[in-house]
Scaffold this active site. Structure first.
Site, PDB file in Angstrom:
ATOM      1  N   LYS A 173       1.152  -1.557   0.165  1.00  0.00           N
ATOM      2  CA  LYS A 173       0.212  -0.177  -0.430  1.00  0.00           C
ATOM      3  C   LYS A 173       0.713   1.445   0.413  1.00  0.00           C
ATOM      4  CE  LYS A 173      -4.326  -2.269  -0.167  1.00  0.00           C
ATOM      5  NZ  LYS A 173      -4.809  -1.822  -0.525  1.00  0.00           N
ATOM      6  N   HIS A 303     -10.761  -8.468  -8.321  1.00  0.00           N
ATOM      7  CA  HIS A 303     -10.302  -7.453  -7.219  1.00  0.00           C
ATOM      8  C   HIS A 303     -10.372  -8.747  -6.143  1.00  0.00           C
ATOM      9  CE1 HIS A 303     -11.119  -4.942  -3.494  1.00  0.00           C
ATOM     10  NE2 HIS A 303      -9.956  -4.820  -3.330  1.00  0.00           N
TER      11      HIS A 303
HETATM   12  C1  0YR Z   1      -8.924  -2.201   3.007  1.00  0.00           C
HETATM   13  N1  0YR Z   1      -7.235  -4.644  -2.618  1.00  0.00           N
HETATM   14  C2  0YR Z   1      -7.802  -3.418  -1.314  1.00  0.00           C
HETATM   15  C3  0YR Z   1      -8.715  -3.244   1.731  1.00  0.00           C
HETATM   16  C4  0YR Z   1      -8.548  -3.778  -0.002  1.00  0.00           C
HETATM   17  C5  0YR Z   1      -8.331  -3.244   0.465  1.00  0.00           C
HETATM   18  O1  0YR Z   1     -10.497  -1.618   2.891  1.00  0.00           O
HETATM   19  O2  0YR Z   1     -10.368  -4.395   1.551  1.00  0.00           O
HETATM   20  O3  0YR Z   1      -7.558  -1.777   1.068  1.00  0.00           O
HETATM   21  O4  0YR Z   1      -9.796  -4.197  -0.780  1.00  0.00           O
HETATM   22  O5  0YR Z   1      -7.654  -2.287  -2.207  1.00  0.00           O
HETATM   23  O6  0YR Z   1      -7.091  -3.947  -3.381  1.00  0.00           O
HETATM   24 MG    MG Z   2      -6.808  -2.381  -4.168  1.00  0.00          MG
END
Ligand code: 0YR
Ligand code: MG
Length: 367
Positions: A173, A303
């Protein structure tokens, strides 16, 4: 296969450790908010959306399922997935208040439950119903080692551990400060070596100026993609960033419709396509995105695999899919969990979409 009853549910499942943070959210639980759809032949289908386990918000979704969608569906033939998708999405009253947000999350739960039902009725895992297995393996990348809430030294340890476990990709992140995030990226790249794919995810926090600075600093570290660099709906900003950097742009987990993706495709604002069946109106709308991505020759990285379960099936069955995210918070809540073995998602075997909760999860996490 007539629909007899639709029962909404809410599960709140703890995340890894006691809490995690990305650039925009700090959470302790993941919300699994969904619907069980019963039919007159004795089968039940399960579908769900994902939330940050905010109970008042979750109850808006279950109210939409129970009060608005169930009356449209009870008595209908559960095999008519496409027709029922349209019935819900184009219902005049619901279209007026819907198209995105709560109504889309509720629709996602219903549509996934119908696909689950149809796969169960056919006695096959969903990937078979979607046309069969088009690839040997689905490569997993690990996001759970990369939270912004993890200290720098622990981040490097976690990245190394993921590689030892067999992951060939990780994601960290970003979206705190450009300086801190570049330092962390460099440390992780040095720790894992050149063979591991390293992506970064900003969760829509930064403006274009910050993204441009970050990308200039990040280019030497072979970044696999920069995910959600900018605000989710900002097509022209993403197009400008895509033109200005050599780092590929990824996005989609916050988009609701095939039309939204279409605009990013058309403007050259996206390289990696990341739809989510739990946010868009289910498998039905995500298949449209995957087909459109294929037409643009853009790879799809849905996702999180386990956060929908369904994305594992989709990734085995759709030719546009390339790699899939691993965040293991809720996988053990299901009877056919999204497991990673030797760096790849295991091929699901049970009939259905993998969305059937275990009795144990039901007892432990039901709200
Ligand atoms: C926290 N994945 C994401 C998490 C994730 C988020 O909100 O759920 O960081 O889903 O961006 O790629
Ligand atoms: Mg994401």
């Amino acid at each position: 296969m007539k629909i007899t009853r639709i029962e909404p549910f809410i599960l709140h499942v703890p995340v890894t450790g006691s809490q995690i943070a990305d650039s925009t959210h700090t959470i302790t639980h993941w919300g699994v908010v969904g619907a069980r759809v019963d039919t007159d032949d004795g089968l039940s289908g399960y579908g769900f959306t994902g939330t940050h386990a905010h109970l008042p918000g979750d109850r808006l979704i279950t109210a939409c399922i129970a009060d608005c969608y169930a009356p449209l569906l009870v008595g209908e033939d559960a095999r008519d997935v496409q027709r029922l998708w349209t019935k819900i999405a184009r219902d005049p009253a619901m279209q007026w208040i819907g198209r995105a947000g709560i109504t889309s999350l509720a629709h996602a739960a219903i549509d996934v439950a119908l696909w689950d039902l149809n796969a169960k009725a056919a006695g096959v895992p969903l990937w078979k119903l979607l046309g069969g297995q088009v690839r040997e393996t689905v490569r997993a990348y690990n996001t759970d080692i990369g939270w912004l809430s993890i200290a720098d030294d622990k981040l490097v340890d976690g990245a190394r551990r993921a590689v030892q476990q067999g992951f060939t990709g990780i994601k960290i992140k970003v979206g705190s400060t450009v300086e801190r995030d570049l330092r962390r990226l460099e440390a992780v790249r040095k720790a894992v070596g050149p063979e591991i794919t390293v992506a970064v995810d900003g969760n829509g926090k930064w403006d274009l100026a910050s993204c441009l600075r970050f990308c200039r600093g990040a280019e030497p570290f072979d970044v696999y993609w920069f995910e959600e660099p900018l605000w989710h709906d900002d097509v022209k900003g993403h197009a400008a960033l895509a033109r200005a950097t050599r780092i590929p742009v990824a996005l989609g987990e916050q988009l609701y419709t095939v039309d939204a993706f279409s605009e990013f495709f058309h403007q050259g604002a996206i390289h990696w396509v990341q739809p989510d069946v739990t946010r868009m109106a289910g498998v039905t709308e995500v298949l449209r995105v995957c087909d459109a991505a294929l037409a643009y020759r853009l790879p799809v990285a849905p996702h999180a695999g386990d956060m929908s379960q369904v994305h594992v099936h989709l990734s085995y069955a759709h030719p546009a899919c390339a790699v899939l995210e691993y965040i293991p918070w809720i996988k053990d809540c299901f009877t056919d969990p999204a497991e990673v073995v030797d760096g790849s998602f295991r091929l699901p075997t049970e009939p259905g979409a993998g969305t059937t909760p275990t009795e144990k999860a039901w007892a432990a996490y039901r709200k």
